[in-house]
Design an enzyme around this catalytic site. Structure first.
Site, PDB file in Angstrom:
ATOM      1  CB  CYS A  21      41.949  -8.530 -36.857  1.00  0.00           C
ATOM      2  SG  CYS A  21      42.239  -8.677 -35.084  1.00  0.00           S
ATOM      3  NE  ARG A  64      37.074  -8.464 -40.538  1.00  0.00           N
ATOM      4  CZ  ARG A  64      36.310  -9.553 -40.440  1.00  0.00           C
ATOM      5  NH1 ARG A  64      35.100  -9.546 -40.962  1.00  0.00           N
ATOM      6  NH2 ARG A  64      36.747 -10.640 -39.846  1.00  0.00           N
ATOM      7  CD1 TRP A  74      38.450  -6.807 -31.081  1.00  0.00           C
ATOM      8  CD2 TRP A  74      38.100  -4.637 -31.430  1.00  0.00           C
ATOM      9  NE1 TRP A  74      37.589  -6.361 -30.117  1.00  0.00           N
ATOM     10  CE2 TRP A  74      37.350  -5.037 -30.301  1.00  0.00           C
ATOM     11  CE3 TRP A  74      38.038  -3.315 -31.831  1.00  0.00           C
ATOM     12  CZ2 TRP A  74      36.554  -4.153 -29.596  1.00  0.00           C
ATOM     13  CZ3 TRP A  74      37.249  -2.439 -31.123  1.00  0.00           C
ATOM     14  CH2 TRP A  74      36.513  -2.861 -30.023  1.00  0.00           C
ATOM     15  CG  ASN A  84      41.590 -11.734 -38.982  1.00  0.00           C
ATOM     16  OD1 ASN A  84      42.453 -10.935 -38.663  1.00  0.00           O
ATOM     17  ND2 ASN A  84      40.759 -11.525 -39.991  1.00  0.00           N
ATOM     18  N   GLY A  85      41.448 -14.268 -35.285  1.00  0.00           N
ATOM     19  CA  GLY A  85      40.976 -15.377 -34.467  1.00  0.00           C
ATOM     20  C   GLY A  85      41.685 -15.430 -33.125  1.00  0.00           C
ATOM     21  CD  GLU A  89      19.704  -5.817 -23.410  1.00  0.00           C
ATOM     22  OE1 GLU A  89      20.227  -5.584 -24.522  1.00  0.00           O
ATOM     23  OE2 GLU A  89      19.794  -5.022 -22.454  1.00  0.00           O
ATOM     24  CE  LYS A 112      20.202  -4.296 -27.350  1.00  0.00           C
ATOM     25  NZ  LYS A 112      20.255  -3.379 -26.237  1.00  0.00           N
ATOM     26  CD  GLU A 155      19.103   0.239 -27.384  1.00  0.00           C
ATOM     27  OE1 GLU A 155      19.845   1.183 -27.056  1.00  0.00           O
ATOM     28  OE2 GLU A 155      19.391  -0.949 -27.163  1.00  0.00           O
ATOM     29  CG  HIS A 194       1.828  -5.649  -5.809  1.00  0.00           C
ATOM     30  ND1 HIS A 194       1.187  -5.697  -4.593  1.00  0.00           N
ATOM     31  CD2 HIS A 194       2.346  -6.891  -6.006  1.00  0.00           C
ATOM     32  CE1 HIS A 194       1.314  -6.902  -4.076  1.00  0.00           C
ATOM     33  NE2 HIS A 194       2.028  -7.650  -4.915  1.00  0.00           N
ATOM     34  CE  LYS A 196      28.277  -0.298 -29.903  1.00  0.00           C
ATOM     35  NZ  LYS A 196      27.131  -1.200 -29.685  1.00  0.00           N
TER      36      LYS A 196
END
Length: 609
Positions: free
Chosen positions: A2, A27, A74, A100-101, A482, A486, A489, A505, A604
């Site tokens: 946040c 944030r 957030w 925050n936290g 993955e 990355k 993209e 194969h 996104k």
């Protein structure tokens, strides 16, 4: 994650706080609020939604005063509502506090407060802190804050006003950033330098476990024991854009560097004090429900799908439950064998992914119990799932997901242990050992990130190739997928990931002189097989990078280059192994001049099918 701002001076605080808060909206942006000291008392305004909504409210009210604190949220505990927005107050409304936290022991504290006759009205962990501060208030901001933080477990950046102290703000931090901007007869507070660059370039950066008493003319800093401390001011010459990224060139790099903290924040509050079990607040799924389940079905898209593939291995290995994994875009078109005896797990960073949301609704139509793993409180998936576990990664700005993926893997490990506990497939000592190793992961990620220049040199060497391949077996194949995603993209290099045992194969036909192959070799049972696969591609002219653990030095004897990860149990290595692949993709994109944070053709949050 946040945003906090504060001001002590002679100027009207409200508009200054709003202006600073807008620079922190990246944030957190689901609710916002402020508290102003009028000289005689506190006025508070807060609203769900973006800062613009709060600004409209302020325009219709009087919030006059030159001392104040503000917050953009957030959500982690409780939906994004006005009631859950910061600032929070004590029961007598004499103090206001922003945070925050994550307070890990907030439920214990909440129960204790109830025993003192104090009830919380919000769903947040933060209100517990404000109520605690009100109960412990002794007339002095510093000694009260010291008493408060001595009872807190977890991470926090705190800023507090009290109606009896019209010219003072008290702040404290632990594992969550907080800076003090130094002006002329005025002082500023923020969780990020970004918020204050238009006001000052001189800052004092609080260190962990420090408290600061801030007035318009002074900043007094103390240890948590009340011992005076000295923090030298520093002058910042970042431009505003760089500051928003914490001084990093791109959000993606900033978010990768945040991954140790993300893992720590995700796992610590959920590991029981005796390290023998997992605490997942509010989960309906219990032993009785799980006994009625004969399989798990995981569905997701993109990066989240790759996390689901790791989950399949973990759930089957640790909890002994059969697991299927399916792309959410395919799920409802294949007539999945899902019913009331199926646990369906949907994974999404945004909680709004259209295909995943559609899969959730189909699973519920078929009678399944649905568990969502999401990063966004109040999102559609969070609201519609029967159960939800939040990843607490904070807002992820770069399109290419890094820290959200790491957070998903962290939650999956916790859930795997929780399921194993409910099913009795892990002994208590085995659980303690597993969770002990999981708690070491953040420090090990730090070690990898500190060596990112090594990965950068590899990227410079191979970024202009036409094809790059990733190979692996078991967990390593999941991570290879993955890593390949990355790379393609954000750098637009053609890349594929293959199960190493399948090379012969057909796909080995793609290997030619000079082809770059990244071989993941972290699984004990697969090392000899991977050595054979490396030899196969090298015989066709490949240049091979081996990514392995320190306990497998034999990989360096067959690979052209070797990147070592800290030794870690096989099941936990995927959280580490993906980090150099993220870095490699990032540095390849830089070398090729690509827009790292906003790759072409991508968004996104994919909210259309």
């Amino acid at each position: 994650m946040c945003g906090i701002v504060g001001y002590v001076g002679k100027r009207p605080a409200a508009e200054l706080l709003l202006e600073s808060l807008r620079k922190l909206e990246y944030r957190g942006y689901d609710s916002a609020g402020l508290a102003i000291h009028t000289g005689t008392g506190l006025t508070i305004a807060k609203e769900a939604g973006r800062i613009a909504v709060l600004s409209q409210l302020i325009d219709t009210q009087k919030h006059e005063g030159s001392v104040g604190i503000a917050h953009t949220r957030w959500a982690t505990h409780g939906a994004p509502t006005r009631m859950n927005a910061h600032p929070h107050t004590d029961s007598s409304n004499t103090l206001a506090l922003v945070h925050n936290g994550i307070i890990e022991n907030y439920l214990t504290l909440k129960t204790w407060l109830l025993g003192q006759g104090i009830s919380c009205v919000s769903d947040t962990d933060t209100e517990v802190v404000s109520q605690l501060a009100g109960l412990l208030w002794d007339g002095d901001m510093l000694s009260t804050m010291r008493k408060v933080i001595s009872k807190l477990q977890g991470s926090f950046a705190l800023a507090m006003l009290h109606e009896d102290k019209p010219d003072e703000i008290i702040v404290a931090r632990k594992d969550s950033p907080l800076v003090i901007g130094v002006g002329l007869e005025e002082m500023f507070i923020a969780s990020d330098i970004t918020a204050l660059l238009s006001q000052t370039r001189t800052f004092k950066l609080l260190e962990d476990n420090q408290i600061a008493r801030v007035t318009s003319n002074s900043v007094e800093i103390f240890s948590s024991d009340g011992i005076p401390a000295t923090v030298d001011p520093m002058v910042i010459d970042w431009n505003a854009e760089a500051a928003e990224k914490g001084g990093f060139d791109h959000f993606m790099l900033k978010e990768m560097m945040e991954q140790p903290k993300v893992v720590r924040d995700t796992i610590r509050p959920r590991i029981a004090g005796d390290k023998g079990s997992i605490v997942l607040d509010g989960l309906i799924l219990d032993k009785t429900i799980l006994q009625g389940m004969n399989k798990i079905f995981i569905t997701a898209c993109g990066t989240a799908y790759h996390a689901g593939m790791v989950a399949k291995y973990l759930f089957e290995h640790l909890a002994g439950i059969p697991v299927e994994v399916e792309f959410a875009s395919e799920f409802r078109y294949r007539n999945p064998l899902v019913d009331s005896h199926t646990l369906v797990i949907v994974i999404s960073q945004s909680g709004e992914t259209a295909d995943t949301l559609a899969a959730l609704r189909e699973a519920k139509r078929l009678g399944a119990h649905v568990l969502g793993i999401v990063n966004t409180v109040g999102s559609s998936i969070a609201r519609e799932a029967d159960d939800v576990i939040y990843t607490w990664a904070g807002p992820e700005i770069a399109v290419a997901s890094t820290k959200a993926y790491i957070a998903q893997l962290s939650v999956i490990h916790l859930l795997a242990v929780h399921l194993a506990t409910l099913r009795g497939t892990m002994e208590k000592q085995e659980i303690r050992q597993y969770l002990g190793e999981l708690e070491k992961i953040p420090a090990k990620i730090d070690t990898i990130l500190e060596q990112r220049h090594v990965v950068q040199q590899l990227a410079i060497r191979f970024a202009h190739g036409s094809d790059i391949f990733f190979i692996g077996r078991g967990f390593d194949y999941n991570i290879a997928l993955e890593g390949s995603l990355k790379l393609k993209e954000i750098s637009y290099i053609h890349s594929e990931a293959y199960a190493a045992g399948e090379l012969k194969h057909g796909t080995i036909a793609l290997i030619e002189e000079g082809t770059f192959v990244a071989a993941l070799c972290t699984q004990s049972a697969m090392i000899d097989k991977m050595i054979s696969n490396i030899k196969e591609v090298k015989a066709r002219g490949a240049q091979v990078l081996g990514i392995t653990c320190e306990r497998f030095p034999q990989i360096s004897q067959v690979a052209d280059m070797t990147l070592y990860l800290p030794d870690t149990p096989d099941a936990l290595v995927p959280i580490l192994a993906v980090v150099p692949l993220q870095l490699f993709a990032y540095y390849c994109a830089i070398e090729r001049g690509c827009d790292v944070d906003k790759p072409r053709n991508l968004a996104k949050s994919v909210t259309v099918e």
